[in-house]
Scaffold this motif. Structure first.
Motif: not given
Length: 60
Positions: A23-27
């Protein structure tokens, strides 16, 4: 090997869960859900753990 153990069948198995998240999610965890009434808000909750399971099943 079956003769030594006097077994009719031997099965080895390995399984795992949550090995990789792409994913590109940073969390921490892209699967936020509804945790404590904060729908869609990332509060730094740790991601789901990876799990590995291995075993042997022997039938006599």
């Amino acid at each position: 090997m079956l003769g030594i153990l006097h077994a009719q069948r031997v099965r080895f198995y390995v399984t795992s869960q949550n090995l990789i998240t792409v994913t590109n999610y940073k969390g921490f965890d892209p699967e936020l859900g509804n945790q404590g009434g904060s729908l869609g808000i990332d509060r730094g909750i740790y991601p789901q753990a990876r799990s590995f399971l291995a075993g042997v099943n022997i039938g006599f």
